[in-house]
Design a protein around this motif. Structure first.
Motif, PDB file in Angstrom:
ATOM      1  N   UNK A 199       0.864  -1.175   0.000  1.00  0.00           N
ATOM      2  CA  UNK A 199       0.000   0.000   0.000  1.00  0.00           C
ATOM      3  C   UNK A 199       0.903   1.228   0.000  1.00  0.00           C
ATOM      4  N   UNK A 200       0.779   2.050  -1.048  1.00  0.00           N
ATOM      5  CA  UNK A 200       1.641   3.231  -1.198  1.00  0.00           C
ATOM      6  C   UNK A 200       0.969   4.429  -0.535  1.00  0.00           C
ATOM      7  N   UNK A 335      -8.305   2.052   5.099  1.00  0.00           N
ATOM      8  CA  UNK A 335      -8.329   2.387   3.674  1.00  0.00           C
ATOM      9  C   UNK A 335      -7.545   1.380   2.842  1.00  0.00           C
ATOM     10  N   UNK A 336      -6.523   0.786   3.447  1.00  0.00           N
ATOM     11  CA  UNK A 336      -5.725  -0.204   2.720  1.00  0.00           C
ATOM     12  C   UNK A 336      -6.504  -1.496   2.478  1.00  0.00           C
ATOM     13  N   UNK A 337      -7.435  -1.804   3.365  1.00  0.00           N
ATOM     14  CA  UNK A 337      -8.154  -3.089   3.269  1.00  0.00           C
ATOM     15  C   UNK A 337      -9.572  -2.963   2.722  1.00  0.00           C
ATOM     16  N   UNK A 338     -10.190  -1.800   2.908  1.00  0.00           N
ATOM     17  CA  UNK A 338     -11.566  -1.617   2.453  1.00  0.00           C
ATOM     18  C   UNK A 338     -11.568  -0.972   1.066  1.00  0.00           C
ATOM     19  N   UNK A 341     -14.786   1.179   0.037  1.00  0.00           N
ATOM     20  CA  UNK A 341     -14.819   2.519   0.635  1.00  0.00           C
ATOM     21  C   UNK A 341     -13.799   3.425  -0.047  1.00  0.00           C
ATOM     22  N   UNK A 342     -12.630   2.873  -0.314  1.00  0.00           N
ATOM     23  CA  UNK A 342     -11.577   3.640  -0.983  1.00  0.00           C
ATOM     24  C   UNK A 342     -12.041   4.128  -2.355  1.00  0.00           C
ATOM     25  N   UNK A 343     -12.728   3.278  -3.073  1.00  0.00           N
ATOM     26  CA  UNK A 343     -13.214   3.620  -4.413  1.00  0.00           C
ATOM     27  C   UNK A 343     -14.200   4.780  -4.348  1.00  0.00           C
TER      28      UNK A 343
END
Length: 372
Positions: A199-200, A335-338, A341-343
């Motif tokens: 994850x950047x 945010x790295x896993x969901x 939601x990130x989209x």
């Protein structure tokens, strides 16, 4: 044609947040009014006196007091402009307390004053107290007061007393500078390939105390090498922060970057980490730029700052309690896993910038306020 005199602490080619807004204001009024710029000379060898076809009058700076420039010729050059240029409007970018005294002393009654209030003076508490009554006089004299967010009006002990004069004109980002070039896209693909499966997380800003980087590093240290943190920028805290991160190779300080390099990291990143902690961060241009690239942002709650107006909690990103390292770390993990939601955050972030923070909207707002 109406005449407008812009007064800024410094001006292009000096690069700074307030100076960029001052230049944006000149661009926004270009062709509609006649303009000149008055400022301190940031460099004794500076010879650029015509910028974007507008005359820039630079005043030699003899010394600095409390980080504020002092110029013995500023008053005489200002009075000369009042007599020869005869501005209908003066747009004064504040804070610039030492020039404020000159302005109040010599501005004609018929000249309209647009006070562009970027932030209160609160870091230098002694200086702030010394200029308190001058600030009140300046705000009373102003015909209009520009704030960069409604949050700052409510949170400022000065602007909150003069709400009826305040107009919100959010800062804008430079779409042309942020255009995705083939070079930036190619470099972004390389960055992604080198960090495949990670994850950047990206952060952009000066390495100074109010940017809160020590808290970002503490949060990053509680994660592992499934994450990589790229920090773009330079500043007085660089050595200290690098020392703090020495044992964590996935925290990388990149220093200053070219425009193409900066855009490449915006394109490649998954999350934008914006960790400013005080009202010194009145708005957050880097935050708006990241959102333009569709990056979900994680911010701290800063009462009275425009940061939490630029990025909206639960809509364009996640906002957590100020300096809460644990909460910030958890937001990164969320945010790295969901991905769903990130989209949503990515889409909302980009849409918010298009709606609120582009140059055409800035231009319309400024011209409308000045009725030009």
């Amino acid at each position: 044609m109406k005449r407008v005199l812009h007064i800024s602490k410094y001006y292009y080619p000096f690069i700074g947040g307030i100076e960029q807004v001052a230049r944006d204001a000149v661009h926004a009024l270009q062709g509609a009014v006649e303009q000149k710029v008055l400022c301190f000379d940031h460099d004794k060898n500076e010879t650029v006196n015509i910028v974007d076809d507008v005359e820039v009058i630079r005043c030699k700076c003899q010394c600095k007091l409390f980080s504020q420039s002092i110029s013995l010729e500023m008053a005489s050059k200002f009075k000369n402009l009042l007599n020869t240029f005869k501005p209908d409007y003066i747009i004064f970018h504040y804070p610039n307390p030492f020039f404020a005294r000159i302005l109040l002393q010599y501005i004609p009654k018929e000249t309209k004053l647009i006070l562009y209030w970027h932030l209160d003076i609160f870091r230098q508490k002694i200086l702030g107290k010394f200029f308190h009554f001058q600030n009140i006089a300046l705000l009373k004299r102003a015909n209009k007061i520009v704030a960069t967010s409604p949050n700052y009006i409510e949170g400022s002990k000065y602007l909150s007393r003069f709400k009826s004069k305040c107009v919100v004109i959010p800062n804008c980002i430079d779409e042309k500078r942020l255009e995705k070039t083939p070079k930036a896209i190619e470099l972004a693909e390389k960055i992604k390939a080198e960090n495949k499966g990670k994850t950047i997380c990206l952060s952009v800003g000066r390495l100074v105390p109010y940017k809160g980087y020590e808290y970002l590093i503490k949060s990053a240290q509680e994660l592992d090498d499934n994450y990589v943190f790229f920090i773009i920028g330079d500043g007085e805290l660089k050595t200290k922060l690098e020392r703090q991160s020495k044992k964590y190779p996935y925290i990388k300080f990149l220093g200053k970057q070219t425009d193409d390099e900066l855009k490449a990291y915006y394109i490649a990143a998954d999350i934008f980490c914006f960790t400013s902690i005080t009202k010194n961060e009145a708005f957050g241009i880097a935050l708006a730029e990241a959102m333009y690239f569709g990056l979900p942002a994680i911010t701290y709650t800063i009462p009275g700052s425009g940061v939490n107006y630029v990025s909206l909690n639960g809509e364009t990103g996640v906002e957590v309690a100020n300096k809460d390292v644990e909460a910030y770390k958890n937001a990164i993990k969320e945010l790295a896993t969901n991905k769903d939601k990130c989209k949503v955050f990515r889409s909302n972030a980009y849409s918010r910038i298009l709606e609120k923070f582009l140059f055409n909207e800035f231009k319309k707002n400024l011209q409308s306020m000045m009725e030009v």
